[in-house]
Design an enzyme around this catalytic site. Structure first.
Site, PDB file in Angstrom:
ATOM      1  N   GLU A 157       0.839  -1.202   0.000  1.00 47.68           N
ATOM      2  CA  GLU A 157       0.000   0.000   0.000  1.00 47.68           C
ATOM      3  C   GLU A 157       0.865   1.238   0.000  1.00 47.68           C
ATOM      4  OE1 GLU A 157      -3.258  -1.788   3.113  1.00 47.68           O
ATOM      5  OE2 GLU A 157      -2.079  -0.054   3.640  1.00 47.68           O
ATOM      6  N   CYS A 209       2.846   8.442   1.948  1.00 48.46           N
ATOM      7  CA  CYS A 209       3.173   7.466   2.979  1.00 48.46           C
ATOM      8  C   CYS A 209       3.538   6.176   2.255  1.00 48.46           C
ATOM      9  CB  CYS A 209       1.923   7.300   3.844  1.00 48.46           C
ATOM     10  SG  CYS A 209       2.063   6.026   5.072  1.00 48.46           S
ATOM     11  N   CYS A 233       4.754  -7.373   8.376  1.00 50.35           N
ATOM     12  CA  CYS A 233       5.685  -6.881   9.392  1.00 50.35           C
ATOM     13  C   CYS A 233       5.809  -7.938  10.481  1.00 50.35           C
ATOM     14  CB  CYS A 233       5.160  -5.580   9.997  1.00 50.35           C
ATOM     15  SG  CYS A 233       6.272  -4.857  11.224  1.00 50.35           S
ATOM     16  N   CYS A 235       2.494  -5.778  16.320  1.00 51.45           N
ATOM     17  CA  CYS A 235       1.801  -4.849  17.222  1.00 51.45           C
ATOM     18  C   CYS A 235       0.311  -5.177  17.199  1.00 51.45           C
ATOM     19  CB  CYS A 235       2.050  -3.403  16.798  1.00 51.45           C
ATOM     20  SG  CYS A 235       3.795  -2.990  16.794  1.00 51.45           S
ATOM     21  N   CYS A 260      -2.348  -3.155  14.973  1.00 49.42           N
ATOM     22  CA  CYS A 260      -1.974  -2.797  13.597  1.00 49.42           C
ATOM     23  C   CYS A 260      -2.370  -3.898  12.621  1.00 49.42           C
ATOM     24  CB  CYS A 260      -0.468  -2.551  13.546  1.00 49.42           C
ATOM     25  SG  CYS A 260       0.166  -2.347  11.872  1.00 49.42           S
ATOM     26  N   CYS A 287      -2.204   2.013   7.936  1.00 45.97           N
ATOM     27  CA  CYS A 287      -1.296   0.909   7.750  1.00 45.97           C
ATOM     28  C   CYS A 287      -1.904  -0.494   7.612  1.00 45.97           C
ATOM     29  CB  CYS A 287      -0.446   0.986   9.014  1.00 45.97           C
ATOM     30  SG  CYS A 287       0.921  -0.052   9.104  1.00 45.97           S
TER      31      CYS A 287
HETATM   32  N1  SAH Z   1       6.499   0.215  11.615  1.00 49.78           N
HETATM   33  C1  SAH Z   1       6.633   1.605  11.777  1.00 49.78           C
HETATM   34  C2  SAH Z   1       6.050   2.405  10.642  1.00 49.78           C
HETATM   35  C3  SAH Z   1       4.732   1.937  10.103  1.00 49.78           C
HETATM   36  S1  SAH Z   1       3.372   2.116  11.199  1.00 49.78           S
HETATM   37  C4  SAH Z   1       6.053   2.049  13.096  1.00 49.78           C
HETATM   38  O1  SAH Z   1       5.385   1.258  13.759  1.00 49.78           O
HETATM   39  O2  SAH Z   1       6.301   3.186  13.482  1.00 49.78           O
HETATM   40  C5  SAH Z   1       3.113   3.851  11.141  1.00 49.78           C
HETATM   41  C6  SAH Z   1       2.199   4.386  12.202  1.00 49.78           C
HETATM   42  O3  SAH Z   1       0.854   3.936  12.011  1.00 49.78           O
HETATM   43  C7  SAH Z   1       2.619   3.916  13.596  1.00 49.78           C
HETATM   44  O4  SAH Z   1       2.715   4.976  14.506  1.00 49.78           O
HETATM   45  C8  SAH Z   1       1.510   2.955  13.929  1.00 49.78           C
HETATM   46  O5  SAH Z   1       1.410   2.816  15.258  1.00 49.78           O
HETATM   47  C9  SAH Z   1       0.319   3.597  13.256  1.00 49.78           C
HETATM   48  N2  SAH Z   1      -0.859   2.702  13.138  1.00 49.78           N
HETATM   49  C10 SAH Z   1      -0.868   1.384  12.915  1.00 49.78           C
HETATM   50  N3  SAH Z   1      -2.124   0.892  12.930  1.00 49.78           N
HETATM   51  C11 SAH Z   1      -2.937   1.950  13.181  1.00 49.78           C
HETATM   52  C12 SAH Z   1      -4.350   2.104  13.333  1.00 49.78           C
HETATM   53  N4  SAH Z   1      -5.154   1.065  13.212  1.00 49.78           N
HETATM   54  N5  SAH Z   1      -4.840   3.334  13.616  1.00 49.78           N
HETATM   55  C13 SAH Z   1      -4.010   4.414  13.719  1.00 49.78           C
HETATM   56  N6  SAH Z   1      -2.690   4.333  13.570  1.00 49.78           N
HETATM   57  C14 SAH Z   1      -2.136   3.115  13.314  1.00 49.78           C
HETATM   58 FE1  SF4 Z   2       4.893  -3.255  12.214  1.00 49.82          FE
HETATM   59 FE2  SF4 Z   2       2.464  -2.201  12.382  1.00 49.82          FE
HETATM   60 FE3  SF4 Z   2       3.969  -2.439  14.558  1.00 49.82          FE
HETATM   61 FE4  SF4 Z   2       4.615  -0.615  12.689  1.00 49.82          FE
HETATM   62  S1  SF4 Z   2       2.768  -0.619  13.940  1.00 49.82           S
HETATM   63  S2  SF4 Z   2       5.997  -2.058  13.740  1.00 49.82           S
HETATM   64  S3  SF4 Z   2       3.984  -1.751  10.845  1.00 49.82           S
HETATM   65  S4  SF4 Z   2       3.171  -4.153  13.325  1.00 49.82           S
END
Ligand code: SAH
Ligand code: SF4
Length: 355
Positions: free
Chosen positions: A88, A102, A109, A113, A116, A346
């Site tokens: 994406e 972005c 990944c 998390c 996510c 994301c």
């Molecule tokens: N892996 C890196 C970069 C990609 S995620 C990281 O974690 O920083 C980029 C941002 O999107 C991160 O701050 C992550 O916490 C946020 N993000 C992921 N899922 C999300 C969601 N469902 N709602 C809002 N922000 C989200």
């Molecule tokens: Fe990976 Fe999503 Fe965690 Fe960023 S927020 S490190 S993309 S699992």
């Protein structure tokens, strides 16, 4: 070895037996006019263009495009030519005159998390430097082809900013990310300003060091989401177990010392989990250890709902949390992600596509 576009242009020119100055003409077509096909480069002769038929400029191709009805956000699912997997990338227009993209650094990944969507896919593959940088070139071509205009200037949108906040953990694919940044900032290629590029990480300490050493002008964003290890281990199990908060704080102090550049902290507010004022107080204590309020900014992010079971905090709770941090000397702002109607956060779209 990574096969970057500039190198490939030179190789093509040699292979086809074109005069060597043709490399510059092709590069101008790609990086100044943003042509989508070699055939559009009018400085090449008909015969030369015919010889380039079938060669593709980008390492990825468009699969689907989604346009937000709420704002100017456009999201593209791109298919990697190498493996057929989808990634994406999003074009954002946070305010008139400012265009940003972005981009993704991995397919899936490994950091898992809990909130996510990408995290639930697991890790599928790293992107090459070319696949990373090509997402920016894709949008430059798209803007020209679709005539995407800025509402203020009326001119074609000028895409100047890049954030590594798409799929994947950039610092788990750091060599490719550094090569991609070199390509993005190369005056002969995309010629973007290092200060207009931001890398977001879940807090991988070796990557933070490499970024400061190689590109001190590139912005760093840290996904924090919790002020203590117990909670952070739950929300960000892989990243926090590898680099707990004490180690992260140490690395941040080193980074600030070395670069003197402001760091942005991302903190998604999750109802009943990390949004209490007690946790805000713990967060203030953690930031006191870093002791650089003028060089830290906290973005409190409104959660985009996924199937993960987390809920977004109420507006009231979010406001109180923000006011607590700000009153205690650590500036914070609440940020709602753009393109919520097209699931621009994301990983959300690839997951839906695969369902
Ligand atoms: N892996 C890196 C970069 C990609 S995620 C990281 O974690 O920083 C980029 C941002 O999107 C991160 O701050 C992550 O916490 C946020 N993000 C992921 N899922 C999300 C969601 N469902 N709602 C809002 N922000 C989200
Ligand atoms: Fe990976 Fe999503 Fe965690 Fe960023 S927020 S490190 S993309 S699992």
């Amino acid at each position: 070895m990574n096969f970057m576009l500039l190198t490939r242009i030179k190789e093509i020119v040699e292979e086809k037996g074109f005069k060597s100055f043709k490399a510059k003409q092709i590069a101008d077509g790609i990086y100044k006019q943003f042509v989508s096909e070699f055939a559009e480069i009018t400085t090449l002769s008909k015969d030369e263009r015919a010889q380039l038929e079938g060669e593709s400029i980008l390492s990825l191709e468009v699969f689907r495009v989604f346009r937000s009805q709420e704002d100017n956000t456009i999201k593209a699912l791109l298919k990697l030519r190498s493996s057929g997997k989808l990634i994406e990338t999003v074009l954002l227009n946070p305010k008139p005159g400012l265009w940003s993209t972005c981009i993704s650094s991995q397919v899936g990944c490994a950091m898992a998390c809990s909130f996510c969507a990408t995290g639930t896919m697991g890790f599928l593959q790293n992107l090459t430097a070319e696949e990373i940088a090509d997402q920016v070139l894709f949008w430059k071509q798209f803007i020209r082809k679709e005539s995407i205009r800025d509402s203020e200037s009326g001119e074609l949108a000028k895409l100047s900013n890049v954030v590594f906040m798409g799929m994947g953990e950039p610092m788990a694919n750091m060599n490719a990310v550094l090569d991609a940044i070199a390509e993005l900032t190369n005056p002969e290629a995309l010629d973007m300003g290092a200060r207009n590029i931001s890398v977001s990480t879940s807090g991988l300490v070796p990557g933070i060091k490499l970024l400061a050493e190689n590109f001190p002008q590139v912005n760093l964003a840290i996904s924090l989401h919790a002020p203590n290890d117990e909670l952070r281990n739950k929300l960000m199990p892989v990243a926090n177990k590898a680099f707990p908060l004490e180690k992260l704080a140490e690395s941040i102090r080193w980074y600030l010392e070395k670069t003197n550049r402001k760091i942005f902290f991302e903190y998604i507010l999750l109802k009943g989990e990390n949004d209490s004022l007690e946790l805000a107080a713990e967060l203030v204590e953690w930031f006191k250890k870093i002791n650089a309020p003028h060089l830290t900014h906290i973005n409190l992010i409104v959660y985009n709902k996924t199937d993960s079971g987390h809920e977004e905090s109420s507006r009231n709770q979010a406001r109180e949390f923000k006011e607590y941090l700000t009153k205690n000397g650590f500036p914070a702002t609440i940020r709602r992600n753009l393109g919520r109607d097209i699931m621009a956060a994301c990983g959300q779209l690839v997951i839906k596509q695969n369902q």
